[in-house]
Design a protein around this motif. Structure first.
Motif, PDB file in Angstrom:
ATOM      1  N   ALA A  93      45.210  51.527  95.500  1.00 17.47           N
ATOM      2  CA  ALA A  93      46.274  51.000  94.646  1.00 17.47           C
ATOM      3  C   ALA A  93      45.730  49.998  93.630  1.00 17.47           C
ATOM      4  O   ALA A  93      46.096  50.032  92.450  1.00 17.47           O
ATOM      5  N   LYS A  94      44.851  49.113  94.098  1.00 17.17           N
ATOM      6  CA  LYS A  94      44.302  48.100  93.190  1.00 17.17           C
ATOM      7  C   LYS A  94      43.508  48.737  92.056  1.00 17.17           C
ATOM      8  O   LYS A  94      43.494  48.255  90.931  1.00 17.17           O
ATOM      9  N   ARG A  95      42.826  49.853  92.360  1.00 18.34           N
ATOM     10  CA  ARG A  95      42.048  50.534  91.323  1.00 18.34           C
ATOM     11  C   ARG A  95      42.936  51.281  90.343  1.00 18.34           C
ATOM     12  O   ARG A  95      42.657  51.310  89.148  1.00 18.34           O
ATOM     13  N   GLU A  96      44.007  51.883  90.844  1.00 15.31           N
ATOM     14  CA  GLU A  96      44.747  52.835  90.024  1.00 15.31           C
ATOM     15  C   GLU A  96      46.065  52.314  89.466  1.00 15.31           C
ATOM     16  O   GLU A  96      46.556  52.842  88.466  1.00 15.31           O
ATOM     17  N   MET A  97      46.676  51.314  90.105  1.00 11.22           N
ATOM     18  CA  MET A  97      48.024  50.939  89.684  1.00 11.22           C
ATOM     19  C   MET A  97      48.029  50.176  88.365  1.00 11.22           C
ATOM     20  O   MET A  97      47.098  49.434  88.031  1.00 11.22           O
ATOM     21  N   ASP A  98      49.108  50.386  87.609  1.00  9.91           N
ATOM     22  CA  ASP A  98      49.354  49.613  86.396  1.00  9.91           C
ATOM     23  C   ASP A  98      50.271  48.428  86.685  1.00  9.91           C
ATOM     24  O   ASP A  98      50.198  47.395  86.012  1.00  9.91           O
ATOM     25  N   THR A  99      51.135  48.581  87.688  1.00  9.82           N
ATOM     26  CA  THR A  99      52.092  47.542  88.044  1.00  9.82           C
ATOM     27  C   THR A  99      52.511  47.761  89.492  1.00  9.82           C
ATOM     28  O   THR A  99      52.201  48.804  90.081  1.00  9.82           O
ATOM     29  N   PHE A 100      53.188  46.787  90.089  1.00 10.09           N
ATOM     30  CA  PHE A 100      53.549  46.928  91.503  1.00 10.09           C
ATOM     31  C   PHE A 100      54.909  46.319  91.809  1.00 10.09           C
ATOM     32  O   PHE A 100      55.390  45.414  91.119  1.00 10.09           O
ATOM     33  N   ILE A 101      55.524  46.864  92.869  1.00  5.02           N
ATOM     34  CA  ILE A 101      56.747  46.329  93.465  1.00  5.02           C
ATOM     35  C   ILE A 101      56.405  45.984  94.905  1.00  5.02           C
ATOM     36  O   ILE A 101      55.922  46.837  95.651  1.00  5.02           O
ATOM     37  N   TYR A 102      56.627  44.739  95.302  1.00  4.77           N
ATOM     38  CA  TYR A 102      56.263  44.295  96.658  1.00  4.77           C
ATOM     39  C   TYR A 102      57.536  43.849  97.381  1.00  4.77           C
ATOM     40  O   TYR A 102      58.259  42.984  96.912  1.00  4.77           O
ATOM     41  N   GLY A 103      57.809  44.425  98.565  1.00  7.45           N
ATOM     42  CA  GLY A 103      58.980  44.010  99.311  1.00  7.45           C
ATOM     43  C   GLY A 103      59.012  44.650 100.697  1.00  7.45           C
ATOM     44  O   GLY A 103      58.148  45.455 101.026  1.00  7.45           O
ATOM     45  N   VAL A 104      59.939  44.247 101.520  1.00 13.07           N
ATOM     46  CA  VAL A 104      61.009  43.313 101.224  1.00 13.07           C
ATOM     47  C   VAL A 104      60.824  42.097 102.133  1.00 13.07           C
ATOM     48  O   VAL A 104      60.814  42.242 103.351  1.00 13.07           O
ATOM     49  N   ALA A 105      60.659  40.924 101.548  1.00 13.00           N
ATOM     50  CA  ALA A 105      60.601  39.687 102.333  1.00 13.00           C
ATOM     51  C   ALA A 105      62.033  39.306 102.666  1.00 13.00           C
ATOM     52  O   ALA A 105      62.746  38.756 101.831  1.00 13.00           O
ATOM     53  N   ASP A 106      62.463  39.643 103.881  1.00 16.02           N
ATOM     54  CA  ASP A 106      63.885  39.512 104.196  1.00 16.02           C
ATOM     55  C   ASP A 106      64.224  38.319 105.071  1.00 16.02           C
ATOM     56  O   ASP A 106      65.316  38.225 105.607  1.00 16.02           O
ATOM     57  N   ASN A 107      63.276  37.386 105.241  1.00 14.70           N
ATOM     58  CA  ASN A 107      63.616  36.132 105.924  1.00 14.70           C
ATOM     59  C   ASN A 107      62.724  35.015 105.378  1.00 14.70           C
ATOM     60  O   ASN A 107      61.840  35.259 104.560  1.00 14.70           O
ATOM     61  N   GLY A 108      62.992  33.800 105.811  1.00 13.70           N
ATOM     62  CA  GLY A 108      62.255  32.665 105.278  1.00 13.70           C
ATOM     63  C   GLY A 108      60.759  32.765 105.487  1.00 13.70           C
ATOM     64  O   GLY A 108      59.963  32.439 104.618  1.00 13.70           O
ATOM     65  N   MET A 109      60.352  33.243 106.680  1.00 13.65           N
ATOM     66  CA  MET A 109      58.927  33.366 106.970  1.00 13.65           C
ATOM     67  C   MET A 109      58.279  34.377 106.031  1.00 13.65           C
ATOM     68  O   MET A 109      57.156  34.188 105.557  1.00 13.65           O
ATOM     69  N   GLY A 110      59.013  35.459 105.744  1.00 13.34           N
ATOM     70  CA  GLY A 110      58.485  36.446 104.809  1.00 13.34           C
ATOM     71  C   GLY A 110      58.255  35.842 103.439  1.00 13.34           C
ATOM     72  O   GLY A 110      57.265  36.143 102.766  1.00 13.34           O
ATOM     73  N   LYS A 162      60.635  45.746 109.323  1.00 14.33           N
ATOM     74  CA  LYS A 162      61.550  46.838 109.639  1.00 14.33           C
ATOM     75  C   LYS A 162      62.605  47.000 108.552  1.00 14.33           C
ATOM     76  O   LYS A 162      63.242  46.027 108.146  1.00 14.33           O
ATOM     77  N   GLY A 163      62.782  48.235 108.086  1.00 14.04           N
ATOM     78  CA  GLY A 163      63.799  48.535 107.087  1.00 14.04           C
ATOM     79  C   GLY A 163      63.291  48.469 105.665  1.00 14.04           C
ATOM     80  O   GLY A 163      63.818  49.137 104.780  1.00 14.04           O
ATOM     81  N   GLY A 164      62.271  47.656 105.428  1.00 14.99           N
ATOM     82  CA  GLY A 164      61.725  47.562 104.082  1.00 14.99           C
ATOM     83  C   GLY A 164      61.132  48.877 103.612  1.00 14.99           C
ATOM     84  O   GLY A 164      61.164  49.201 102.420  1.00 14.99           O
ATOM     85  N   ASP A 165      60.597  49.663 104.556  1.00 14.25           N
ATOM     86  CA  ASP A 165      60.034  50.960 104.184  1.00 14.25           C
ATOM     87  C   ASP A 165      61.117  51.891 103.650  1.00 14.25           C
ATOM     88  O   ASP A 165      60.895  52.646 102.691  1.00 14.25           O
ATOM     89  N   LYS A 166      62.315  51.830 104.236  1.00 17.77           N
ATOM     90  CA  LYS A 166      63.414  52.677 103.777  1.00 17.77           C
ATOM     91  C   LYS A 166      63.828  52.275 102.356  1.00 17.77           C
ATOM     92  O   LYS A 166      64.102  53.123 101.504  1.00 17.77           O
TER      93      LYS A 166
END
Length: 293
Positions: A81-98, A45-49
């Motif tokens: 995405a795997k076929r077309e992307m040159d680079t990626f941003i992955y997020g947001v891991a906002d707690n320890g489990m993430g 929740k919130g990471g999409d924003k």
């Protein structure tokens, strides 16, 4: 003042097998102009924003870049995405489990030949770094967001945009800055032998309890609640709740896959304030956690 009270406590950690260490091998993109950038939301929740805000900011700064926004777990979008992307941003891991779970997905993308950055809340920094080390790729690039700003503002794109703006230069640098020699070949750290006992000393019983709790919580051996000292006598009393051998291995516990023995579980049960009559149920619960199926 001379110290007059001491406690000898047992270490709650199980042994963790150290994996082979690999460095980053994918060259960073150098410049984002004309590149295809995948912005991957981990589902929290919130990471999409935050991801939407980052996408808007990137489009403003790099009009010729293409962005692909997707949710991890959407097989069709992930394949695109795997076929077309040159680079990626992955997020947001906002707690320890993430930090534990999502780092494996970031590493999987790096192993597919895709360079990127992992965005986390700073409260997840410790478990993220530990998890990257446990997974054998400690050099994954990470950008931390100040949780004190991220959490109260993640409900809307408008509110989270200043947080995204403050982190944007760090994200861009992580995507474009050339790899260092250490990132390509991280130093191999010799496995640390776990000390089985920890001695805590202070001027009074109250002080030694406070010092014990601080030492254990500083080592992330608790969740912030007060801990009971796992002395040898207390652990022996806990083990009286079962006929099973202290050295019996119950299994490996996610996410670090530490080896849980009956004795190590007893140490943790003491710390949590359990009674010996609870111990058979605790062992059964731990066997469930260790069961891969």
């Amino acid at each position: 003042m001379e110290r007059s009270v001491s406690l000898v406590c047992l270490n709650p950690q199980g042994a963790v097998d150290a994996p082979a260490v690999s460095g980053l091998v994918n060259p960073r993109v150098g410049n984002l102009e004309g590149k295809t950038i995948a912005i991957i939301w981990d589902g929290k929740k919130g990471g999409d924003k935050f991801c939407i805000a980052v996408e808007e900011l990137l489009k403003e700064r790099y009009p010729t870049a293409t962005t692909l926004r997707l949710v991890w777990g959407d097989a069709e979008a992930a394949g695109k995405a795997k076929r077309e992307m040159d680079t990626f941003i992955y997020g947001v891991a906002d707690n320890g489990m993430g930090g534990w779970i999502q780092c494996r997905q970031v590493i999987a993308l790096e192993k597919l030949g895709k360079p990127g950055v992992f965005v986390i809340g700073d409260n997840a920094a410790h478990t993220t770094r530990m998890s990257l080390e446990d997974a054998g790729m400690p050099a994954v690039r990470v950008v931390s967001l100040p949780s004190i700003d991220y959490y109260p503002n993640r409900s809307t794109v408008e509110n989270i945009r200043p947080v995204a703006e403050a982190s944007l230069d760090h994200i861009i640098a992580a995507l474009t800055r050339p790899l260092t020699a250490e990132e390509k070949s991280p130093p191999v750290v010799a496995g640390k032998e776990i000390a089985q006992t920890i001695e805590i000393a202070a001027e009074s019983y109250e002080s030694v309890l406070e010092t014990f709790n601080k030492r254990y919580l500083d080592n992330h051996w608790g969740d912030g609640l007060p801990l009971i000292p796992p002395t040898e006598m207390a652990v022996k009393q806990m083990l009286a709740g079962t006929r099973r051998s202290p050295g019996e291995i119950i299994g490996r516990i996610p996410y670090r896959n530490g080896i849980a023995t009956v004795e190590k579980i007893a140490v943790n049960a003491v710390m949590a304030g359990a009674s010996p009559e609870y111990f058979p149920v605790i062992l059964a619960a731990m066997e469930c956690l260790a069961e891969e199926s």
